[in-house]
Enzyme design. Structure first.
Site, PDB file in Angstrom:
ATOM      1  N   CYS A 190      35.209  32.219  34.712  1.00 63.78           N
ATOM      2  CA  CYS A 190      35.545  32.388  33.310  1.00 63.78           C
ATOM      3  C   CYS A 190      35.395  33.871  32.976  1.00 63.78           C
ATOM      4  O   CYS A 190      34.997  34.660  33.824  1.00 63.78           O
ATOM      5  CB  CYS A 190      34.611  31.524  32.460  1.00 63.78           C
ATOM      6  SG  CYS A 190      35.360  30.969  30.940  1.00 63.78           S
ATOM      7  N   CYS A 248      39.566  29.784  31.792  1.00 61.39           N
ATOM      8  CA  CYS A 248      40.103  30.417  30.589  1.00 61.39           C
ATOM      9  C   CYS A 248      41.274  31.300  30.981  1.00 61.39           C
ATOM     10  O   CYS A 248      41.389  31.717  32.136  1.00 61.39           O
ATOM     11  CB  CYS A 248      39.034  31.220  29.860  1.00 61.39           C
ATOM     12  SG  CYS A 248      38.476  32.698  30.716  1.00 61.39           S
ATOM     13  N   CYS A 282      41.807  37.193  37.527  1.00 60.06           N
ATOM     14  CA  CYS A 282      41.038  36.651  38.649  1.00 60.06           C
ATOM     15  C   CYS A 282      41.172  37.556  39.865  1.00 60.06           C
ATOM     16  O   CYS A 282      42.288  37.933  40.245  1.00 60.06           O
ATOM     17  CB  CYS A 282      41.542  35.250  38.988  1.00 60.06           C
ATOM     18  SG  CYS A 282      40.642  34.465  40.353  1.00 60.06           S
TER      19      CYS A 282
END
Length: 147
Positions: free
Chosen positions: A10, A82, A89
């Site tokens: 997240c 999210c 990422c």
């Protein structure tokens, strides 16, 4: 049979990813080796701790961390929780077996939803709803990741 190694990712590793790791450990510890991290660190959210305690899961000892702070783990799944984490990422190269598989399972951000709450109880309603949605996803792993 070996455990599925899952990273829940997240933005700040303060709430949603901590909840997912907590549920994975508490409810699926026999089948899942869970980790959580953030793109950045925001610190453990006290209302997330409270919401999880209400569900019988103690995450008060968890620590907010970034992916760079994780031990060198070989994940089966990287699950972004999210939109920001999905977009930013870090790259996890897939091995010859295709692992890790990356999947996005987005959940609303309780702190953002609760920002204008007039009381802690009003704020907690957001944390509880998202907590319960995350629990339902974790309870159905691996099916919920493959859907």
């Amino acid at each position: 049979m070996s455990k599925l190694r899952i990273l829940f990712l997240c933005t700040g590793n303060s709430c949603r990813s901590q909840m997912a790791e907590g549920f994975a450990d508490a409810l699926r510890g026999d089948a899942i080796e869970a980790s959580s991290a953030g793109v950045v660190k925001h610190g453990l959210n006290p209302l997330a701790v409270k919401a999880m305690a209400e569900a019988g899961v103690d995450i008060s000892g968890h620590v907010s961390k970034t992916v760079d702070e994780l031990p060198d783990l070989d994940f089966d799944w990287v699950v972004t929780l999210c939109g920001h984490a999905a977009e930013t990422c870090p790259y996890f190269p897939a091995g010859p077996d295709g692992r890790p598989r990356r999947v996005h399972r987005g959940f609303d951000d309780p702190p953002s939803l609760a920002r204008d709450a007039k009381s802690e109880e009003e704020a907690m309603a957001h944390y509880r709803r998202v907590r319960d949605e995350i629990r339902a996803m974790v309870e159905r792993i691996p099916e919920s990741l493959e859907d």
